[in-house]
Design an enzyme around this catalytic site. Structure first.
Site, short mmCIF file in Angstrom:
data_model
loop_
_atom_site.label_atom_id
_atom_site.label_comp_id
_atom_site.label_asym_id
_atom_site.label_seq_id
_atom_site.Cartn_x
_atom_site.Cartn_y
_atom_site.Cartn_z
N ASN A 7 -40.27 -37.45 -20.49
CA ASN A 7 -40.59 -36.23 -21.22
C ASN A 7 -42.07 -36.28 -21.55
O ASN A 7 -42.49 -36.91 -22.51
CB ASN A 7 -39.74 -36.14 -22.50
CG ASN A 7 -39.95 -34.84 -23.27
OD1 ASN A 7 -40.88 -34.09 -23.01
ND2 ASN A 7 -39.08 -34.59 -24.23
N LYS A 14 -42.93 -39.59 -23.45
CA LYS A 14 -41.76 -40.22 -24.04
C LYS A 14 -40.79 -40.58 -22.91
O LYS A 14 -40.71 -39.86 -21.92
CB LYS A 14 -41.07 -39.27 -25.03
CG LYS A 14 -41.87 -38.99 -26.28
CD LYS A 14 -41.05 -38.28 -27.33
CE LYS A 14 -40.79 -36.83 -26.95
NZ LYS A 14 -40.07 -36.08 -28.00
N GLY A 211 -42.05 -28.17 -34.15
CA GLY A 211 -42.81 -29.37 -33.84
C GLY A 211 -44.28 -28.98 -33.75
O GLY A 211 -44.74 -28.12 -34.49
N ARG A 242 -51.53 -23.39 -31.62
CA ARG A 242 -51.37 -22.07 -31.02
C ARG A 242 -51.21 -21.01 -32.10
O ARG A 242 -50.58 -21.24 -33.12
CB ARG A 242 -50.15 -22.04 -30.09
CG ARG A 242 -50.22 -23.00 -28.93
CD ARG A 242 -48.98 -22.90 -28.07
NE ARG A 242 -48.89 -24.02 -27.14
CZ ARG A 242 -47.80 -24.72 -26.92
NH1 ARG A 242 -46.68 -24.44 -27.57
NH2 ARG A 242 -47.79 -25.70 -26.05
N MET A 284 -48.73 -31.44 -39.60
CA MET A 284 -48.19 -30.96 -40.87
C MET A 284 -48.38 -31.97 -41.99
O MET A 284 -48.57 -31.60 -43.15
CB MET A 284 -46.70 -30.63 -40.70
CG MET A 284 -46.04 -30.04 -41.94
SD MET A 284 -46.74 -28.42 -42.42
CE MET A 284 -45.90 -27.33 -41.25
N GLY A 331 -39.74 -32.23 -35.06
CA GLY A 331 -40.51 -33.03 -36.02
C GLY A 331 -40.63 -32.45 -37.41
O GLY A 331 -40.31 -33.10 -38.41
N GLY A 333 -39.07 -29.56 -38.51
CA GLY A 333 -37.76 -29.08 -38.93
C GLY A 333 -36.88 -30.17 -39.52
O GLY A 333 -36.14 -29.94 -40.48
#
Length: 398
Positions: A7, A14, A211, A242, A284, A331, A333
């Protein structure tokens, strides 16, 4: 059957190795900060209920170099789990954009690679990297089947009224301009877990994937019927870098009056906006730290972030004609109880009522965090895109 799942993100990779059909991975790992100073690899092996980890640091120039180091960890390190690349039956690749061509897991051929390459412009941060990892994996795991699982595939069930844009049909027929949607592997996995939890096949679910990239999906009876990302992964919610939804007039204005080029505008809305542009960081956790210091930009960034999510919940409640459950995943959430609270506040008119204590107490497994009187279930479900990819690969080969 040994299935290695890859991924890859724009600067990360990952991986997990599964001995299918077992759900628990044999090992997992993360290559971070690829092409950036401070690169590192963390490799973890799961044996007899225990977790053993090794971490290595050192500059990793590109994804190809990172994948070669992963192979060394899999075969030659203290925590090796296979004897050679020939022990791998299949390599499952997450590919972000599959256009209209792919609706499920697909064996990778030269023709499939051509189609992935054609879609580079629609997912410029991801598809080129996904393609590179496929090429390296083909050279590394010579005898393994290479399989692509597309983020867009789950959203191919969108009805035409949801996926078409209100522009002349010629642009759809000639240029395939339509809503594709992303994070499909994640939305599929968590919605299936929610359906099992609710124990009802006929369900109305809103999945919220938060995320660095963020998207939402309206899922009816297990099928995606609307989603916030569109032609590319830029639209919808505010994200790490974004902008999410923005009036196209802003783009025209900057081109006409400030001389912005297409490259500059793409960089602005894809890499310089979102949490980074408003709050000063794309992470975050950094925004929360700035918030604790009373930073006004961080306060605004969090308000904008939660507000966009609430708007889509309202829209999707209308599209679904009701809600049985909302899901927080990925992440932010899964790990930010404050954001979950901000989103769920003042949604009682929809029957959404949070239990503050259950919300704060969440520790990393599927859990209800709604109050006893809430008409809508509020679920936190850890996403597991790697297992979902392995599961789809196993189904294809089986």
């Amino acid at each position: 059957m040994n299935i290695l799942v890859i991924n890859s993100g724009s600067s990360s990779l990952k991986y997990q190795l599964f001995k299918m059909p077992e759900k628990a991975p044999v090992c997992s790992g993360l290559v971070e900060r690829i092409g950036i100073e401070g690169s590192f690899i963390k490799h973890t092996v799961y044996r007899n209920g225990e977790k053993h980890s090794i971490e290595e640091s050192g500059f990793i120039a590109n994804h190809g170099e990172g994948l070669k180091q992963v192979l060394t960890l899999l075969t030659q390190s203290e925590y090796a789990v296979i004897n050679s690349p020939d022990d791998i039956t299949a390599v499952g690749h997450r590919v972000v954009h599959g256009g209209e061509h792919f609706t499920g897991a697909t064996l990778i051929t030269d023709e499939v690679k051509k189609q992935i390459k054609k879609l580079f412009s629609l997912a410029p941060l991801h598809n080129p990297v996904n393609y590179k990892c496929i090429e390296v994996a083909e050279q590394t795991f010579v005898n393994a089947k290479q399989i692509a699982v597309f983020d867009t595939a789950f959203h191919q069930t969108l009805p035409e009224k949801a996926y078409r844009y209100a522009i002349p049909e010629w642009y759809y027929k000639k240029h395939s301009i339509r809503v594709y949607g992303f994070h499909g592997t994640s939305h599929k996995y968590v919605s299936e877990q929610a359906i099992k939890w609710l124990n009802q096949e006929n369900s109305k679910i809103i999945s919220i994937h938060l995320g660095n990239g963020c998207s939402m999906a309206a899922i009816k009876d297990g099928k995606s019927i609307d989603t916030s990302m569109g032609f590319g992964p830029l639209s919808g919610l505010m994200m790490g870098t974004r902008s999410g939804d923005i009036d196209p007039s802003v783009i025209f204005h900057l081109m006409e009056h400030s001389g912005y080029t297409l490259d500059q505008l793409s960089t602005l809305v894809n890499k310089q906006s979102g949490l980074l542009g408003v709050g000063g960081s794309s992470d975050m956790r950094d925004i929360r730290k700035l918030l604790s210091e009373g930073n006004a930009a961080a306060i605004l960034a969090l308000k904008l972030y939660a507000y966009r999510i609430k708007k889509f919940i309202g829209a999707y409640a209308a599209v679904l004609n009701g809600i049985d459950a909302i899901i927080f995943t990925a992440g932010v959430g899964e790990n930010d109880s404050n954001m979950r609270e901000a989103v769920c506040t003042e949604l009682d008119y929809l029957g959404i009522e949070l239990d503050p204590d259950q919300n704060i107490a969440y520790k990393g497994e599927l859990k209800e965090i709604n109050s006893a009187s809430s008409k809508v279930k509020i679920l936190v479900i850890p996403t597991n895109e790697e297992y979902e990819i392995a599961h789809q690969c196993y189904g294809l080969l089986d």
